[in-house]
Design a protein around this motif. Structure first.
Motif, PDB file in Angstrom:
ATOM      1  N   ASP A  21      27.024  47.741  48.015  1.00 39.75           N
ATOM      2  CA  ASP A  21      25.800  47.305  48.682  1.00 39.75           C
ATOM      3  C   ASP A  21      24.707  46.971  47.669  1.00 39.75           C
ATOM      4  OD1 ASP A  21      24.335  47.037  51.314  1.00 39.75           O
ATOM      5  OD2 ASP A  21      23.001  48.417  50.239  1.00 39.75           O
ATOM      6  N   MET A  60      27.046  55.970  53.653  1.00 39.80           N
ATOM      7  CA  MET A  60      26.553  55.475  52.381  1.00 39.80           C
ATOM      8  C   MET A  60      26.973  56.450  51.281  1.00 39.80           C
ATOM      9  SD  MET A  60      22.599  54.869  51.125  1.00 39.80           S
ATOM     10  CE  MET A  60      22.200  53.964  52.577  1.00 39.80           C
ATOM     11  N   THR A 107      28.584  51.095  50.921  1.00 43.33           N
ATOM     12  CA  THR A 107      28.516  51.262  52.367  1.00 43.33           C
ATOM     13  C   THR A 107      29.910  50.994  52.933  1.00 43.33           C
ATOM     14  OG1 THR A 107      27.779  48.979  52.635  1.00 43.33           O
ATOM     15  CG2 THR A 107      26.065  50.669  52.582  1.00 43.33           C
TER      16      THR A 107
END
Length: 157
Positions: A92, A1, A155
């Motif tokens: 994301d 992430m 992500t």
């Protein structure tokens, strides 16, 4: 992430169209800039580039290059998204805060969010969009402007 924060700010001036999140906004002034001046897409693009470890928007698209003069800011965003995909990342989540004393932006939220969803290929519930005023503490009547803060989460694909 990967997570990154960015912001952009431009003055409001006569003789320009106002565009935010790629949507035309009815107002007697627009944002001064080399491109269309869309602070929402500029802040978002810069945050995406930063999260992906890429050069900033000013480096990739310098305001000294005539190729970018009056360019729609969605162009910059789409190039940044392409570069992120090449590095194996996808968006994301996005959180955007527009700061403006004028004009009132709530009537445009739905259109802006739909356009952001389309551009990012991201469900609307993964995009937060809101506006705040400065109550005259930052932008003064004789020097109006608009800024936007963008927080993004990337992500792996």
């Amino acid at each position: 992430m990967k997570i990154a924060l960015s912001f952009d700010i431009h003055p409001l001036v006569q003789g320009r169209k106002l565009v935010l999140a790629g949507i035309p906004i009815e107002h007697d002034k627009g944002l001064l800039g080399h491109s269309d001046g869309d602070v929402v897409l500029h802040a978002l693009t810069d945050a995406l580039l930063s999260a992906g470890g890429l050069p900033d928007i000013g480096t990739l698209f310098p305001d000294t290059d005539p190729a970018f003069k009056d360019r729609e800011s969605s162009f910059f965003l789409l190039v940044a998204l392409n570069k992120l995909h090449e590095k194996g990342y996808k968006v994301d989540q996005v959180d955007l805060t527009i700061v403006a004393d004028e004009p009132k932006l709530s009537p445009y939220y739905v259109k802006m969010k739909k356009n952001l969803s389309r551009l990012l290929n991201l469900p609307e519930d993964r995009i937060s969009l809101k506006a705040r005023t400065t109550e005259g503490l930052i932008f003064q009547k004789d020097k109006p402007g608009i800024m936007c803060f963008a927080l993004v989460v990337l992500t792996s694909l």
